[in-house]
Scaffold this motif. Structure first.
Motif, mmCIF file in Angstrom:
data_model
loop_
_atom_site.group_PDB
_atom_site.id
_atom_site.type_symbol
_atom_site.label_atom_id
_atom_site.label_comp_id
_atom_site.label_asym_id
_atom_site.label_seq_id
_atom_site.Cartn_x
_atom_site.Cartn_y
_atom_site.Cartn_z
ATOM 1 N N THR A 1 44.347 -17.342 31.354
ATOM 2 C CA THR A 1 45.194 -16.714 32.353
ATOM 3 C C THR A 1 45.257 -17.613 33.572
ATOM 4 O O THR A 1 44.211 -17.997 34.117
ATOM 5 C CB THR A 1 44.647 -15.334 32.767
ATOM 6 N N ALA A 2 46.466 -17.947 33.985
ATOM 7 C CA ALA A 2 46.673 -18.741 35.203
ATOM 8 C C ALA A 2 47.357 -17.847 36.231
ATOM 9 O O ALA A 2 48.375 -17.226 35.931
ATOM 10 C CB ALA A 2 47.524 -19.971 34.913
ATOM 11 N N LYS A 3 46.761 -17.784 37.433
ATOM 12 C CA LYS A 3 47.317 -16.956 38.500
ATOM 13 C C LYS A 3 47.477 -17.787 39.761
ATOM 14 O O LYS A 3 46.689 -18.686 40.028
ATOM 15 C CB LYS A 3 46.402 -15.772 38.796
ATOM 16 N N GLN A 4 48.489 -17.440 40.521
ATOM 17 C CA GLN A 4 48.685 -17.984 41.864
ATOM 18 C C GLN A 4 48.653 -16.762 42.776
ATOM 19 O O GLN A 4 49.596 -15.979 42.769
ATOM 20 C CB GLN A 4 50.009 -18.728 41.991
ATOM 21 N N GLY A 5 47.553 -16.614 43.502
ATOM 22 C CA GLY A 5 47.400 -15.397 44.301
ATOM 23 C C GLY A 5 47.316 -14.207 43.365
ATOM 24 O O GLY A 5 46.527 -14.184 42.427
ATOM 25 N N GLU A 6 48.191 -13.235 43.601
ATOM 26 C CA GLU A 6 48.209 -12.038 42.753
ATOM 27 C C GLU A 6 49.176 -12.162 41.582
ATOM 28 O O GLU A 6 49.201 -11.313 40.697
ATOM 29 C CB GLU A 6 48.595 -10.812 43.598
ATOM 30 N N ALA B 1 60.933 -17.774 39.064
ATOM 31 C CA ALA B 1 60.558 -17.921 40.477
ATOM 32 C C ALA B 1 59.252 -18.699 40.645
ATOM 33 O O ALA B 1 59.097 -19.453 41.608
ATOM 34 C CB ALA B 1 60.449 -16.548 41.138
ATOM 35 N N ILE B 2 58.324 -18.542 39.709
ATOM 36 C CA ILE B 2 57.010 -19.191 39.821
ATOM 37 C C ILE B 2 57.141 -20.720 39.812
ATOM 38 O O ILE B 2 56.302 -21.421 40.374
ATOM 39 C CB ILE B 2 56.050 -18.689 38.716
ATOM 40 N N PHE B 3 58.214 -21.238 39.214
ATOM 41 C CA PHE B 3 58.411 -22.691 39.151
ATOM 42 C C PHE B 3 58.748 -23.302 40.512
ATOM 43 O O PHE B 3 58.640 -24.510 40.688
ATOM 44 C CB PHE B 3 59.509 -23.054 38.141
ATOM 45 N N THR B 4 59.157 -22.476 41.469
ATOM 46 C CA THR B 4 59.516 -22.993 42.797
ATOM 47 C C THR B 4 58.326 -23.027 43.746
ATOM 48 O O THR B 4 58.438 -23.542 44.852
ATOM 49 C CB THR B 4 60.633 -22.133 43.421
#
Length: 160
Positions: A70-75, A35-38
């Protein structure tokens, strides 16, 4: 030619040798794929460093450099890459303070390019944009660690 009896005794020259450099542990996780790829690519990336040294025998040390990215997008965690790059180093003829500096600064500096390459490869193989870690000033990190600890350098089984 005759030997000069007034000559000072020979000083033992400091000796340093890399005996082995190896990967001790590697981990790569993408807990929110696929899902993160979208999602739009706007990660917040953090890099944590840790080094530790273990005396193996007189003048021989294993130095372990752990790099965690560590790579994060939001939470959401996009990816977590951790590399434990290790080396076995032999040294003699150094003062105790110089030897501690070698173990906690010079040796991690040797190991870092290997760890940086491994992190870059892991991130790339995870199908994410290239991650190139910036150079690290291990001399400054070691000096800061000593200042924070308020103690003299120690060689055996320390981490910073």
């Amino acid at each position: 030619m005759t030997e000069n009896s007034n000559a000072a005794p020979e000083q033992k020259e400091p000796q340093f040798a890399i005996q082995r450099i190896y990967v001790k542990d590697v981990s790569f996780e993408t807990p929110n794929s696929p899902a993160i790829f979208t999602e739009k690519w706007e990660p917040e990336v953090t890099v944590d460093l840790n080094s530790a040294a273990t005396k193996l025998t007189d003048g021989v040390f294993e130095v372990l450099l752990t790099v965690t990215v560590t790579a994060k997008q939001g939470e959401k965690t996009v990816y977590l890459a951790e590399v434990q790059q290790a080396g076995i180093f032999a040294m003699s003829g150094f003062s105790e303070n110089d030897q501690a500096g070698m173990v906690h600064s010079y040796c991690p500096n040797i190991l870092f390019p290997y760890a940086r390459e491994m992190v870059s490869d892991l991130v790339n193989k995870g199908s994410f944009p290239q991650m190139m870690l910036a150079p690290i000033n291990f001399d400054a990190l070691y000096a800061q660690h000593l200042q924070e600890q308020g103690q003299a350098p120690a060689v055996e089984e320390t981490a910073h």
